[in-house]
Design an enzyme around this catalytic site. Structure first.
Site, PDB file in Angstrom:
ATOM      1  N   CYS A 104       0.868  -1.186   0.000  1.00  0.00           N
ATOM      2  CA  CYS A 104       0.000   0.000   0.000  1.00  0.00           C
ATOM      3  C   CYS A 104       0.903   1.234   0.000  1.00  0.00           C
ATOM      4  O   CYS A 104       2.077   1.137  -0.362  1.00  0.00           O
ATOM      5  CB  CYS A 104      -0.974  -0.035   1.181  1.00  0.00           C
ATOM      6  SG  CYS A 104      -0.197  -0.099   2.803  1.00  0.00           S
ATOM      7  N   ASN A 123       2.361   1.459   4.252  1.00  0.00           N
ATOM      8  CA  ASN A 123       2.674   0.194   4.940  1.00  0.00           C
ATOM      9  C   ASN A 123       2.433   0.297   6.449  1.00  0.00           C
ATOM     10  O   ASN A 123       3.178  -0.239   7.257  1.00  0.00           O
ATOM     11  CB  ASN A 123       4.118  -0.260   4.647  1.00  0.00           C
ATOM     12  CG  ASN A 123       4.443  -1.678   5.103  1.00  0.00           C
ATOM     13  OD1 ASN A 123       5.571  -1.970   5.476  1.00  0.00           O
ATOM     14  ND2 ASN A 123       3.476  -2.560   5.084  1.00  0.00           N
ATOM     15  N   CYS A 137      -1.317   0.680   7.343  1.00  0.00           N
ATOM     16  CA  CYS A 137      -2.752   0.366   7.507  1.00  0.00           C
ATOM     17  C   CYS A 137      -3.170  -0.864   6.690  1.00  0.00           C
ATOM     18  O   CYS A 137      -3.393  -1.942   7.248  1.00  0.00           O
ATOM     19  CB  CYS A 137      -3.632   1.559   7.104  1.00  0.00           C
ATOM     20  SG  CYS A 137      -3.323   3.063   8.062  1.00  0.00           S
ATOM     21  N   ARG A 138      -3.293  -0.698   5.371  1.00  0.00           N
ATOM     22  CA  ARG A 138      -3.920  -1.744   4.563  1.00  0.00           C
ATOM     23  C   ARG A 138      -3.034  -2.969   4.380  1.00  0.00           C
ATOM     24  O   ARG A 138      -3.472  -4.105   4.646  1.00  0.00           O
ATOM     25  CB  ARG A 138      -4.334  -1.181   3.198  1.00  0.00           C
ATOM     26  CG  ARG A 138      -5.457  -0.157   3.304  1.00  0.00           C
ATOM     27  CD  ARG A 138      -5.608   0.652   2.032  1.00  0.00           C
ATOM     28  NE  ARG A 138      -4.473   1.540   1.824  1.00  0.00           N
ATOM     29  CZ  ARG A 138      -4.314   2.335   0.790  1.00  0.00           C
ATOM     30  NH1 ARG A 138      -5.216   2.342  -0.180  1.00  0.00           N
ATOM     31  NH2 ARG A 138      -3.269   3.132   0.698  1.00  0.00           N
ATOM     32  N   SER A 139      -1.783  -2.789   3.916  1.00  0.00           N
ATOM     33  CA  SER A 139      -0.959  -3.980   3.676  1.00  0.00           C
ATOM     34  C   SER A 139      -0.553  -4.689   4.972  1.00  0.00           C
ATOM     35  O   SER A 139      -0.493  -5.926   4.983  1.00  0.00           O
ATOM     36  CB  SER A 139       0.259  -3.662   2.788  1.00  0.00           C
ATOM     37  OG  SER A 139       1.096  -2.688   3.354  1.00  0.00           O
ATOM     38  N   ASP A 153      -8.559   3.724   1.313  1.00  0.00           N
ATOM     39  CA  ASP A 153      -7.477   4.168   2.191  1.00  0.00           C
ATOM     40  C   ASP A 153      -8.102   4.705   3.476  1.00  0.00           C
ATOM     41  O   ASP A 153      -8.809   5.706   3.451  1.00  0.00           O
ATOM     42  CB  ASP A 153      -6.686   5.263   1.465  1.00  0.00           C
ATOM     43  CG  ASP A 153      -5.535   5.787   2.299  1.00  0.00           C
ATOM     44  OD1 ASP A 153      -5.453   5.463   3.499  1.00  0.00           O
ATOM     45  OD2 ASP A 153      -4.712   6.530   1.733  1.00  0.00           O
TER      46      ASP A 153
END
Ligand code: 4NP
Length: 156
Positions: A10, A13, A15-17, A128
């Site tokens: 993301c 690196n 939050c999402r990934s 996001d």
């Protein structure tokens, strides 16, 4: 199963990934998927060395996931030689990975969008959550996506 390595990517690196990595790590442990190696990275270095976002950790820990050992790092050109699949959480990061891959002609990595029709999901961005919230929604999408990714890889 032959060994397969995947890298979730993301922007920050944090939050999402990292959430995708935490979910995948839980599946690997529970299901003893010892053929699968995972990591996560960001296209930016904004949060280099930082722990996953507190809000991502709270959402994940509430559903039994662990973020132990995680820390933000930027994706490197070497990653394109190391990983079989590099998986972008949204189109913006997918474009950046495609641009980087051009600088690495030896790359063996396949570049993907995390949610895509090949794994059985409608193609779309992982929203996001950094400024917008929606950490539970990100987690739910990561759970669905990771399970579909594992099923897809198991069928190869
Ligand atoms: P991520 O979220 O890409 O899911 O880790 C973000 C983290 C940080 C920023 C943007 C998105 N930022 O602008 O600092």
């Amino acid at each position: 199963m032959q060994n397969i390595s995947i890298l979730f990517v993301c922007l920050g690196n944090i939050c999402r990934s990292p959430t995708a990595e935490a979910v995948a790590q839980e599946r690997i442990s529970k299901r003893r998927l010892n053929w699968l190696t995972i990591d996560s990275a960001g296209t930016s270095a904004y949060h280099e060395g930082a722990l996953p976002d507190q809000r991502s950790q709270e959402a994940g820990i509430a559903r039994g996931y662990s973020f132990a050992g995680q820390g933000s790092r930027q994706v490197t050109l070497d990653d394109f030689d190391v990983f079989d699949h590099i998986i972008a959480m949204d189109h913006s990061n997918l474009r950046e990975l495609s641009r980087l891959k051009l600088q690495k002609p030896t790359s063996k990595a396949a570049i993907w969008l995390f949610m895509n029709e090949t794994i059985g999901m409608a193609e779309r961005d992982m929203p996001d959550p950094y400024y917008m919230n929606g950490f539970d929604n990100v987690l739910t999408l990561c759970e669905e996506g990771v399970d579909k990714w594992i099923a897809f890889l198991e069928a190869q």
